[in-house]
Write a protein that holds these residues in place. Structure first.
Motif, short mmCIF file in Angstrom:
data_model
loop_
_atom_site.label_atom_id
_atom_site.label_comp_id
_atom_site.label_asym_id
_atom_site.label_seq_id
_atom_site.Cartn_x
_atom_site.Cartn_y
_atom_site.Cartn_z
N SER A 47 53.86 118.93 19.22
CA SER A 47 52.73 119.27 20.20
C SER A 47 51.70 118.98 19.73
N TYR A 48 51.09 118.35 18.34
CA TYR A 48 49.84 117.78 17.95
C TYR A 48 50.04 116.70 18.59
N CYS A 49 51.10 116.01 17.29
CA CYS A 49 51.12 114.80 17.55
C CYS A 49 51.16 114.21 19.41
N ASN A 50 51.44 115.21 20.02
CA ASN A 50 51.64 114.38 21.48
C ASN A 50 49.88 114.64 22.36
N LEU A 51 50.01 115.71 22.20
CA LEU A 51 48.42 115.78 22.87
C LEU A 51 46.90 114.64 22.20
N SER A 52 47.40 115.00 20.13
CA SER A 52 46.77 113.27 20.09
C SER A 52 47.23 112.32 21.17
N ILE A 53 48.03 112.04 21.47
CA ILE A 53 48.71 110.49 22.03
C ILE A 53 47.43 110.49 23.48
N THR A 54 48.48 111.82 24.27
CA THR A 54 48.02 112.00 25.40
C THR A 54 46.13 111.84 25.27
N ALA A 55 45.74 113.06 25.13
CA ALA A 55 44.37 114.17 25.73
C ALA A 55 42.98 112.74 24.82
N GLY A 56 44.06 112.36 23.83
CA GLY A 56 43.23 111.25 22.91
C GLY A 56 43.07 109.70 22.32
N TYR A 57 44.07 109.41 22.64
CA TYR A 57 44.62 107.34 22.29
C TYR A 57 44.30 107.31 23.55
N HIS A 58 44.96 108.50 25.12
CA HIS A 58 45.45 107.73 26.29
C HIS A 58 43.71 107.95 27.03
N ARG A 59 43.87 109.28 27.01
CA ARG A 59 43.03 109.99 28.41
C ARG A 59 41.21 110.11 27.58
N LEU A 60 40.85 110.06 26.30
CA LEU A 60 39.46 109.67 25.86
C LEU A 60 39.50 108.72 25.86
N TRP A 61 39.70 107.58 24.76
CA TRP A 61 39.49 106.64 24.31
C TRP A 61 40.24 105.05 24.79
N SER A 62 41.31 105.26 25.43
CA SER A 62 41.72 103.80 26.05
C SER A 62 41.08 104.38 28.06
N HIS A 63 40.85 105.38 27.78
CA HIS A 63 40.71 105.29 29.98
C HIS A 63 38.85 105.64 29.50
N LYS A 64 39.09 106.17 28.70
CA LYS A 64 37.00 107.28 28.46
C LYS A 64 37.32 107.92 29.88
N THR A 65 37.82 108.55 30.33
CA THR A 65 37.90 109.74 31.03
C THR A 65 37.08 111.20 30.83
N TYR A 66 36.54 111.08 29.76
CA TYR A 66 36.02 112.21 29.16
C TYR A 66 34.75 112.15 27.82
N ALA A 68 33.78 113.46 24.26
CA ALA A 68 34.42 114.45 23.33
C ALA A 68 33.52 114.56 22.06
N HIS A 69 33.98 116.18 21.41
CA HIS A 69 32.84 116.14 19.73
C HIS A 69 33.27 115.43 19.13
N PRO A 70 33.47 115.00 18.24
CA PRO A 70 33.07 114.14 16.16
C PRO A 70 34.35 115.22 16.46
N ALA A 71 34.14 116.63 15.62
CA ALA A 71 35.14 117.45 15.80
C ALA A 71 36.59 117.09 16.01
N LEU A 72 36.68 116.82 17.59
CA LEU A 72 37.80 116.85 18.64
C LEU A 72 38.54 115.09 18.05
N ARG A 73 37.60 114.92 18.21
CA ARG A 73 37.87 113.06 18.19
C ARG A 73 38.37 113.09 16.60
N TRP A 74 37.92 113.57 15.85
CA TRP A 74 38.63 113.16 14.09
C TRP A 74 39.83 114.07 14.33
N LEU A 75 40.39 115.61 15.29
CA LEU A 75 40.93 116.31 14.85
C LEU A 75 42.36 114.86 16.20
N PHE A 76 42.16 114.78 16.80
CA PHE A 76 42.96 113.41 17.52
C PHE A 76 43.06 111.90 17.04
#
Length: 369
Positions: A47-66, A68-76
């Protein structure tokens, strides 16, 4: 035509990881068994791996839909290394090209037009676009993020530490290193990879084109279960800057829930949502196109359908305009003013009219289907 050269590192990795997950792990489980802690760790890290891809790689960084705090970015970033799907910069560069040139067999890195195998995994087994990674020109914005830059620079080291360090540590603590490496390591990697790869492959060939037929992306609730909400792929390709994929309350989209939850905790902000009137317009337009095709095939007249489409669309636009004004008044705490009370009455009446028109619209579509 000569095929591009094989990427032997990728071929070897996918072959070994697949054999370890599908052959070695079951054999170890049969002869030695797996303990509860191993299964629980598999689920948590998967779950951690997949959410890091979907919420991090995909929706945060690729599309910049929101944001994120640095702590969340490090987690992803660490979760992405654990998922072994290349660095944020490399992954996002590919994905942005995919969206800009979706289904273009010459440019789209994993075009669904080249078949299931190619879009699922084949595109990573040969060097199809060797010149594309010279400068990562389409992700210069991401290179300014210190978390992303660090992960890209130290990606290999992070990947090795995360993927061998965690199973080895757990195995030594609980007394089963081999079992941990097989189940928590290789089985998790296999599951993470192929559920993520389904977004590029199955999500472009299996499901419904709810909002647009201008691309191959499909909406599929079952795939959403496997991909942590990414299965509503026609919506995503139609409205790629929305932090949500599943927009209805009952749509299974844990990535959306994670982002929303992070915002409530102050770890995310600037969540981007597509105006609802645009979503309704796209859905109605697509339904009109589908119904007209079926009506034409049966030799039926669809003039009334087109007229009702225009009326329903006009009602939707009026309703959302009223609602926007009401929300502005609510924010300004003017709900008790005479103007606000009248506006609320109009909004309720228009909402009821819109619901009735939508119901009639669906009935008319069924008659012509």
């Amino acid at each position: 035509m000569t095929k591009p050269r094989l990427l032997w590192v990728n071929v070897t990795f996918f072959t070994v990881s697949t054999l370890m997950a599908l052959v070695a792990a079951p054999l170890w489980g049969y002869f030695h068994g797996f303990e509860t802690w191993q299964w629980l760790t598999l689920i948590v890290l998967f779950s951690y791996c997949n959410l890091s891809i979907t919420a991090g790689y995909h929706r945060l960084w690729s599309h910049k839909t929101y944001q994120a705090h640095p702590a969340l970015r490090w987690l992803f970033a660490l979760g992405g290394a654990l998922a072994i799907q290349n660095s944020v910069i490399h992954w996002s560069s590919d994905h942005r090209v995919h969206h800009r040139h979706v289904d273009d067999n010459k440019v789209d890195p994993y075009s669904a037009g080249r078949g299931f195998w190619f879009s699922h995994i084949g595109w990573m087994l040969r060097e199809y676009q060797p010149d594309r990674y010279d400068d990562y020109g389409n992700v210069r914005d991401l290179q300014k993020d210190p978390v992303v830059a660090f992960q890209h620079k130290h990606y290999l080291a992070l990947t090795l530490v995360m993927n061998f360090g965690i199973p080895l540590l757990l195995g030594m603590v609980f007394g089963d290193v081999i079992g941990a490496l097989l189940l928590v390591g290789f089985v998790r990697i296999f599951l993470t990879h192929h559920t993520t790869f389904f977004i590029n492959s199955l999500a472009h060939i299996w499901g419904k084109r709810t909002y647009s037929d201008k691309h191959t992306a499909r909406d599929n609730g079952f795939l959403a279960l496997l991909t942590f909400g990414e299965g509503y792929h026609n919506f995503h390709h139609s409205f790629e800057n929305d932090y949500r994929n599943g927009i209805r309350w009952f749509d299974y989209d844990p990535t959306k829930w994670l982002i929303k939850g992070a915002s409530l905790l102050g770890l995310a902000q600037g969540l981007r949502k597509t105006p609802e009137e645009l979503i309704v317009k796209a859905r109605l337009t697509r339904q009109l196109e589908e119904t007209k095709v079926r009506a034409q095939a049966k030799g039926l007249c669809f003039n009334e359908l087109h007229r009702h489409y225009e009326e329903t669309l006009a009602a939707a636009q009026h309703y959302y305009q009223l609602r926007k004004r009401w929300l502005q008044m609510k924010k300004a705490k003017l709900m008790q003013s005479v103007e606000a009370l009248e506006l609320r009455r109009q909004l309720e009446e228009m909402g009821e009219k819109f619901r009735q028109m939508q119901s009639h619209w669906q009935q008319l579509r069924l008659q012509l289907a």
